[in-house]
Design a protein around this motif. Structure first.
Motif, PDB file in Angstrom:
ATOM      1  N   ASN A  31       0.860  -1.168   0.000  1.00 20.73           N
ATOM      2  CA  ASN A  31       0.000   0.000   0.000  1.00 20.73           C
ATOM      3  C   ASN A  31       0.900   1.223   0.000  1.00 20.73           C
ATOM      4  O   ASN A  31       1.833   1.317   0.809  1.00 20.73           O
ATOM      5  N   GLN A  33       0.322   5.517  -0.588  1.00 24.39           N
ATOM      6  CA  GLN A  33      -0.577   6.622  -0.915  1.00 24.39           C
ATOM      7  C   GLN A  33       0.164   7.949  -0.769  1.00 24.39           C
ATOM      8  O   GLN A  33       1.041   8.094   0.090  1.00 24.39           O
ATOM      9  N   PHE A  35      -0.626  12.026  -0.087  1.00 21.53           N
ATOM     10  CA  PHE A  35      -1.627  12.944   0.450  1.00 21.53           C
ATOM     11  C   PHE A  35      -1.110  14.376   0.370  1.00 21.53           C
ATOM     12  O   PHE A  35       0.090  14.628   0.449  1.00 21.53           O
ATOM     13  N   ASN A  45      -6.611  12.894  -0.339  1.00 19.79           N
ATOM     14  CA  ASN A  45      -6.011  11.801  -1.104  1.00 19.79           C
ATOM     15  C   ASN A  45      -5.613  12.278  -2.494  1.00 19.79           C
ATOM     16  O   ASN A  45      -6.430  12.840  -3.217  1.00 19.79           O
ATOM     17  N   PHE A  47      -3.149  10.056  -4.569  1.00 18.35           N
ATOM     18  CA  PHE A  47      -2.985   8.815  -5.312  1.00 18.35           C
ATOM     19  C   PHE A  47      -2.901   7.624  -4.368  1.00 18.35           C
ATOM     20  O   PHE A  47      -2.298   7.708  -3.307  1.00 18.35           O
ATOM     21  N   TYR A  48      -3.528   6.547  -4.789  1.00 15.53           N
ATOM     22  CA  TYR A  48      -3.275   5.230  -4.226  1.00 15.53           C
ATOM     23  C   TYR A  48      -2.429   4.514  -5.268  1.00 15.53           C
ATOM     24  O   TYR A  48      -2.917   4.207  -6.356  1.00 15.53           O
ATOM     25  N   PHE A  86       2.553  14.301   1.921  1.00  7.94           N
ATOM     26  CA  PHE A  86       2.980  13.115   2.645  1.00  7.94           C
ATOM     27  C   PHE A  86       2.865  11.883   1.756  1.00  7.94           C
ATOM     28  O   PHE A  86       1.879  11.706   1.035  1.00  7.94           O
TER      29      PHE A  86
END
Lengths: 111, 114
Positions: A31, A33, A35, A45, A47-48, A86
């Motif tokens: 995972n 991501q 932010f 959010n 991007f994942y 982040f």
């Protein structure tokens, strides 16, 4: 635990400039991501992206999981892009849902 | 995405008191997490709020200081007990939505302890 380092820690851009933010992590993840924390503290959010490349308007991100890094590209920056960016990762062994946050990049875009 | 509401959005508290933060989600979620962000710092996970059982705390955080409730699949509370100025932080609730494991955050609760 996993270590997540971001660079640069601070960045000042003129409006219209491009930039690349980097996130290095010390172990395998499932995972990842990105932010944006706005000046009011809200985490948005972006991007994942545990692997591969994604684009959303002026922003794009690439994660090379095998080399344990991710990049966030900001093109044609605007003053509204200011804030803290982040990167956060979820460890493969931990199921991926508990995120460890990086140190952050403080971005200021000036006119 | 998810609609995650936190209350209060901000508060100023006196040393030695306790404050409970509420997190309400617009639909049922399995996993809810509480994070802390101290001034000028990154985010740190406090605990995972488990529905029907005790929360799972991360290293450095204890139940006596940060009791958590999770009475159902859409709601959780975090209490910051016996507050000191070092507890001045933004406290954020987050949830997992979808099969991908993507996390979404509430707008945060900014606490100042005098």
């Amino acid at each position: 635990g996993i270590q997540v380092e971001q660079s640069p820690p601070d960045l000042i851009l003129q409006e219209g400039a491009n930039s690349t933010l980097r996130c290095n992590f010390s172990d395998s993840v499932n995972n990842l991501q990105w932010f944006h924390q706005n000046p009011w503290g809200q985490l948005i959010n972006l991007f994942y992206i545990p692997s591969g490349t994604k684009q959303n308007g002026r922003l794009s991100a690439t994660t090379v999981a095998t080399e344990r890094y991710s990049l966030l590209y900001i093109s044609s920056s605007q003053t509204t892009d200011s804030g803290v960016y982040f990167c956060a990762v979820g460890e493969l062994t931990g199921g991926g849902n508990k995120l460890t946050f990086g140190t952050g990049t403080q971005l200021k875009v000036e006119l | 995405s998810a609609v995650i509401s936190q209350k209060p959005s901000r508060d100023i508290c006196q040393r030695g008191t306790s404050l409970t933060i509420q997190c309400q989600v617009d639909s049922q979620v399995t996993m809810m997490f509480w994070y802390r962000q101290q001034p000028g710092q990154s985010l740190t996970l406090i605990a995972t709020a488990n529905q029907g059982s005790e929360a799972t705390y991360e290293s450095g955080f204890v139940i006596d200081k940060f009791p958590i409730s999770r009475p159902n699949l859409t709601f959780s509370t975090l209490t910051v007990s016996n507050m000191s100025p070092e507890d001045s932080s933004i406290y954020l609730c987050s949830v997992v939505r979808g099969a991908s494991g993507e996390l979404f955050f509430g707008e945060g609760s900014r606490l100042t302890v005098l």
